[in-house]
Design a protein around this motif. Structure first.
Motif, PDB file in Angstrom:
ATOM      1  N   UNK A  41      16.284 -31.653   9.408  1.00 56.61           N
ATOM      2  CA  UNK A  41      16.580 -32.826   8.593  1.00 56.61           C
ATOM      3  C   UNK A  41      16.192 -34.081   9.370  1.00 56.61           C
ATOM      4  N   UNK A  42      15.700 -35.074   8.645  1.00 56.55           N
ATOM      5  CA  UNK A  42      15.428 -36.384   9.232  1.00 56.55           C
ATOM      6  C   UNK A  42      16.597 -37.293   8.880  1.00 56.55           C
ATOM      7  N   UNK A  43      17.156 -37.926   9.888  1.00 58.10           N
ATOM      8  CA  UNK A  43      18.316 -38.787   9.640  1.00 58.10           C
ATOM      9  C   UNK A  43      17.840 -40.201   9.315  1.00 58.10           C
ATOM     10  N   UNK A  44      17.683 -40.470   8.025  1.00 61.83           N
ATOM     11  CA  UNK A  44      17.308 -41.794   7.543  1.00 61.83           C
ATOM     12  C   UNK A  44      18.490 -42.454   6.836  1.00 61.83           C
ATOM     13  N   UNK A  61      15.030 -49.274   5.890  1.00 65.35           N
ATOM     14  CA  UNK A  61      15.343 -50.605   5.353  1.00 65.35           C
ATOM     15  C   UNK A  61      15.426 -50.520   3.835  1.00 65.35           C
ATOM     16  N   UNK A  62      16.169 -51.467   3.261  1.00 67.15           N
ATOM     17  CA  UNK A  62      16.316 -51.563   1.802  1.00 67.15           C
ATOM     18  C   UNK A  62      15.981 -52.988   1.412  1.00 67.15           C
ATOM     19  N   UNK A  63      15.035 -53.132   0.521  1.00 66.42           N
ATOM     20  CA  UNK A  63      14.647 -54.483   0.130  1.00 66.42           C
ATOM     21  C   UNK A  63      13.847 -54.484  -1.156  1.00 66.42           C
ATOM     22  N   UNK A 110      10.449 -54.477  -7.496  1.00 67.54           N
ATOM     23  CA  UNK A 110      11.107 -53.181  -7.323  1.00 67.54           C
ATOM     24  C   UNK A 110      11.949 -53.170  -6.056  1.00 67.54           C
ATOM     25  N   UNK A 111      13.147 -52.593  -6.171  1.00 67.10           N
ATOM     26  CA  UNK A 111      13.969 -52.379  -4.972  1.00 67.10           C
ATOM     27  C   UNK A 111      13.581 -51.022  -4.388  1.00 67.10           C
ATOM     28  N   UNK A 112      13.254 -50.996  -3.114  1.00 66.52           N
ATOM     29  CA  UNK A 112      12.758 -49.764  -2.488  1.00 66.52           C
ATOM     30  C   UNK A 112      13.501 -49.480  -1.189  1.00 66.52           C
ATOM     31  N   UNK A 113      13.456 -48.182  -0.804  1.00 69.30           N
ATOM     32  CA  UNK A 113      13.921 -47.747   0.509  1.00 69.30           C
ATOM     33  C   UNK A 113      12.692 -47.309   1.288  1.00 69.30           C
ATOM     34  N   UNK A 114      12.627 -47.701   2.540  1.00 72.57           N
ATOM     35  CA  UNK A 114      11.490 -47.360   3.393  1.00 72.57           C
ATOM     36  C   UNK A 114      12.004 -46.847   4.729  1.00 72.57           C
ATOM     37  N   UNK A 115      11.424 -45.739   5.200  1.00 71.12           N
ATOM     38  CA  UNK A 115      11.809 -45.184   6.503  1.00 71.12           C
ATOM     39  C   UNK A 115      10.559 -44.901   7.312  1.00 71.12           C
ATOM     40  N   UNK A 116      10.594 -45.277   8.596  1.00 72.55           N
ATOM     41  CA  UNK A 116       9.455 -45.017   9.459  1.00 72.55           C
ATOM     42  C   UNK A 116       9.599 -45.724  10.780  1.00 72.55           C
ATOM     43  N   UNK A 117       8.492 -45.758  11.527  1.00 72.92           N
ATOM     44  CA  UNK A 117       8.481 -46.366  12.857  1.00 72.92           C
ATOM     45  C   UNK A 117       8.003 -47.812  12.753  1.00 72.92           C
ATOM     46  N   UNK A 118       8.678 -48.697  13.449  1.00 69.37           N
ATOM     47  CA  UNK A 118       8.281 -50.103  13.489  1.00 69.37           C
ATOM     48  C   UNK A 118       7.223 -50.279  14.576  1.00 69.37           C
ATOM     49  N   UNK A 144      20.219 -38.073   4.888  1.00 69.69           N
ATOM     50  CA  UNK A 144      19.703 -36.942   5.649  1.00 69.69           C
ATOM     51  C   UNK A 144      18.645 -36.274   4.771  1.00 69.69           C
ATOM     52  N   UNK A 145      17.402 -36.329   5.195  1.00 66.29           N
ATOM     53  CA  UNK A 145      16.284 -35.889   4.363  1.00 66.29           C
ATOM     54  C   UNK A 145      15.848 -34.485   4.780  1.00 66.29           C
ATOM     55  N   UNK A 146      15.815 -33.529   3.846  1.00 71.87           N
ATOM     56  CA  UNK A 146      15.430 -32.161   4.195  1.00 71.87           C
ATOM     57  C   UNK A 146      13.945 -32.047   4.504  1.00 71.87           C
TER      58      UNK A 146
END
Length: 685
Positions: A41-44, A61-63, A110-118, A144-146
């Motif tokens: 799992x990825x912990x986002x 982030x959420x924006x 659009x309201x979006x969620x984004x996960x990754x490396x800065x 927690x992303x499978x």
């Protein structure tokens, strides 16, 4: 209407390509997909305000999207989708490469969620982050992303979406565990377990779900082995006298003294076979612990009682070595010892045709028969008293069962002695092999030289090659083991095929080098091992296929490439391919790794010769999934990565309690339907 038994092609958005990819993963129905659980799992789940994120951090982030557009890079070779995302604290630039469709999928506002490396290029930005429109049911980020094992043309995003569609079907899955056990063990409901394993809300719930799904498997396995043990106790086996004086007279002729473990094992086996009930014992001994001699004494007792003993070995070479050992120890005995393999057919060193040998076995004129799978073809035993299976996990359960059934004219069942060289922590062995009694040989016989083990970095590679050259010049041979068969552009790991070419052309041009790996046909593997055993090759390059059942006394060096990629228990098995004769032997752990933890593991291994201690360490560090697979345990735990000693213990106890009140499982039909197929394939029944 989609049901658990619906074909995967009936699901929305599953076309022919996706269905083909899913079938490669063993997924053909909705039920299969529902039980296809993530492997990590990825912990986002933790959100960061944009103003507080830092370079090289993995963040969520959420924006809202302020702007988004697709364009080509200045050279026109790559499409870029660029967006500006803002929250109450600030804004950040987002770039996706070669995904121009996102400019239509995502819109300003659009309201979006984004996960990754800065990262930083002039300013902070995120490149190719995982994205998802904000909702009450986010599955790709913000939680927690499978992560699932995927395959070609099938992405995790697709698997998550398909699984999420099917989650309502979790309520239709029949829960085979009695409600009383669920309450006593405080287990979550199966439907909740399935949902949590795919999309956990937190780690605590995930741990409970993992415990529940493996408990189901353990309970079924334990019910099967405990039922099997009860059934065995009701059957009859030939009562073979435990002739202590006869054993002592034989042991007095040996030029060495047995270890305490060997003495205990021999006496345990003798007492088992005297009872008139089928012995079902596992003889577990570390590499070089003297299992063959224990098996020999068991076979002698059987022959003295007028019964036949059969030793089944996984390879011709190992069968030949057992035959030579038996003949060496029994050359003055009245017993006829036979060897039957694909290539060899001999009785007391006198060649026989296969037809002649089949007649001799059938009319009881051969006392001890040693062989390979060839014993399962056209051979009938008239008086079978003992079956010894060496490296028992190398044989399919149906093959072992077939061997016992070749003595159908007898109303008695033969005794069974299974042997394995895989070090198994005792508490684990007692749980896994719940239907077997266990004898362990913890010591190595006196006189065995220790194997010098050294971690070799790239800087010392040539020095090691020079040493190998000198050893081979003195008459010795060497193994070189790689973690892969084929070359792979995505990794620097050594491959067997590539290494053979490199060693032959650039390192040892004057030496004879062979290749063996698991993708080769069985006959070809036998042929290459025979060549190596007969000293027609100087070096054998192989994968871990040589881990068990290979005995080449003249081989004194084993090189293990990318050694950090192997578990400690597996490294120990590989190391055991050398040190099997009077020659000083060496194990070289070649590594390209600079990871301090990996190097520390290898150094611990280099300083530890006890396979049982290494198995304990492997269990602590890597878990059951690395220490055991289906082949090692003899049971197909689908979710072995969730296995713990705690679950094994409560599974054993729950099975015992259930069988006391419902011995035939007539009150638990769903559970019985799971247990019965397993009963058909446990060991030799």
């Amino acid at each position: 209407m989609i049901t658990l038994d619906s074909q995967i092609t009936e699901l929305p958005k599953v076309g022919a390509v996706a269905a083909k990819s899913l079938s490669k993963l063993g997924i053909t129905t909705a039920r299969d997909l529902l039980f296809y659980f993530p492997y990590r799992y990825l912990d986002f789940s933790k959100f960061s305000p944009i103003s507080e994120i830092k370079e090289n951090e993995v963040v969520t982030i959420r924006g809202h999207i302020k702007t988004i557009q697709s364009r080509y890079s200045f050279r026109g070779r790559m499409s870029l989708c660029e967006a500006i995302i803002s929250d109450n604290s600030g804004s950040i630039k987002i770039i996706w490469f070669n995904q121009p469709y996102l400019a239509k999928t995502l819109q300003p506002g659009d309201e979006v969620l984004l996960s990754g490396v800065v990262s930083r290029y002039k300013t902070l930005q995120m490149q190719n982050p995982i994205y998802e429109k904000a909702s009450d049911d986010n599955i790709h980020t913000g939680r927690l992303v499978p992560v699932y094992h995927a395959t070609e043309n099938l992405y995790n995003r697709t698997i998550r979406t398909l699984v999420n569609q099917l989650l309502p079907l979790a309520d239709d899955v029949v829960d085979i565990i009695p409600q009383a056990i669920i309450q006593t063990q405080k287990l979550p409901a199966l439907s909740d377990t399935i949902r949590t394993l795919h999309f956990p809300d937190d780690y605590n719930l995930l741990k409970q779900a993992q415990r529940r799904i493996i408990f189901d498997e353990v309970l079924v396995q334990q019910l099967a082995v405990q039922t099997h043990k009860r059934e065995l106790q009701k059957t009859i086996a030939p009562a073979i006298p435990a002739d202590a004086e006869y054993i002592k007279q034989f042991l007095d002729t040996l030029p060495f003294t047995l270890t305490n473990g060997q003495k205990r094992a021999i006496w345990d086996i003798a007492q088992d076979m005297e009872k008139g009930q089928p012995m079902n014992r596992l003889l577990e001994g570390d590499v070089g612990s003297g299992k063959t001699l224990v098996a020999l004494v068991a076979a002698m007792l059987t022959a003295k009682a007028g019964k036949q003993a059969v030793i089944l070995a996984p390879t011709e070479i190992l069968a030949q070595q057992h035959y030579d050992s038996f003949r060496n120890y029994l050359h003055n005995s009245p017993y006829a010892v036979a060897l039957l393999t694909r290539t060899f057919r001999t009785v007391n060193d006198q060649p026989q045709s296969k037809a002649e040998m089949q007649i001799s076995i059938a009319n009881d004129s051969i006392n001890i028969i040693i062989g390979t799978h060839a014993l399962l073809q056209g051979v009938t035993f008239s008086n079978l008293g003992l079956v010894i299976v060496d490296e028992q996990h190398r044989f399919g359960v149906h093959q072992r069962s077939q061997l016992v059934k070749l003595s159908e004219q007898s109303e008695t069942r033969p005794h069974l002695l299974s042997m394995t060289a895989t070090p198994i922590p005792r508490t684990l062995a007692l749980s896994i092999y719940g239907d077997l009694d266990i004898s362990i040989l913890p010591e190595r016989p006196a006189g065995r030289l220790p194997i010098a083990t050294e971690v070799v970095t790239e800087a010392n590679r040539q020095q090691s090659y020079d040493f190998i050259t000198k050893q081979i010049a003195s008459g010795r041979q060497a193994f070189v083991v790689t973690p892969r068969v084929e070359e792979d552009d995505t990794t620097t790991l050594k491959s067997a095929k590539q290494e053979v070419f490199r060693l032959q052309t650039a390192v040892f041009p004057n030496l004879r080098i062979g290749l063996m790996h698991g993708k080769m046909k069985g006959v070809d593997k036998e042929d290459i091992m025979t060549s190596f055993h007969n000293k027609e090759l100087d070096i054998l390059v192989a994968t871990s296929v040589i881990e068990i059942g290979i005995d080449v006394p003249n081989a004194s060096i084993i090189v293990i490439e990318d050694a950090e990629r192997f578990g400690l228990a597996q490294l120990h098995q590989l190391r055991g391919r050398v040190g099997r004769d009077k020659h000083e032997s060496y194990c070289m752990l070649f590594t390209q790794s600079e990871d301090p933890a990996a190097l520390e593991r290898l150094n611990i291994f280099a300083q530890t010769a006890d396979g049982f201690k290494l198995a304990e360490l492997d269990l602590q560090q890597r878990g059951f999934g690395s220490l055991f697979g289906t082949q090692q345990t003899g049971y197909d735990f689908k979710f072995v990565r969730y296995l713990t000693l705690d679950v094994l213990k409560i599974g054993q106890e729950s099975a015992a309690e259930l069988l006391q009140t419902d011995p035939d499982l007539t009150k638990n039909r769903a559970l019985k339907n799971q247990v019965d197929p397993l009963l058909e394939q446990i060991h030799l029944e």
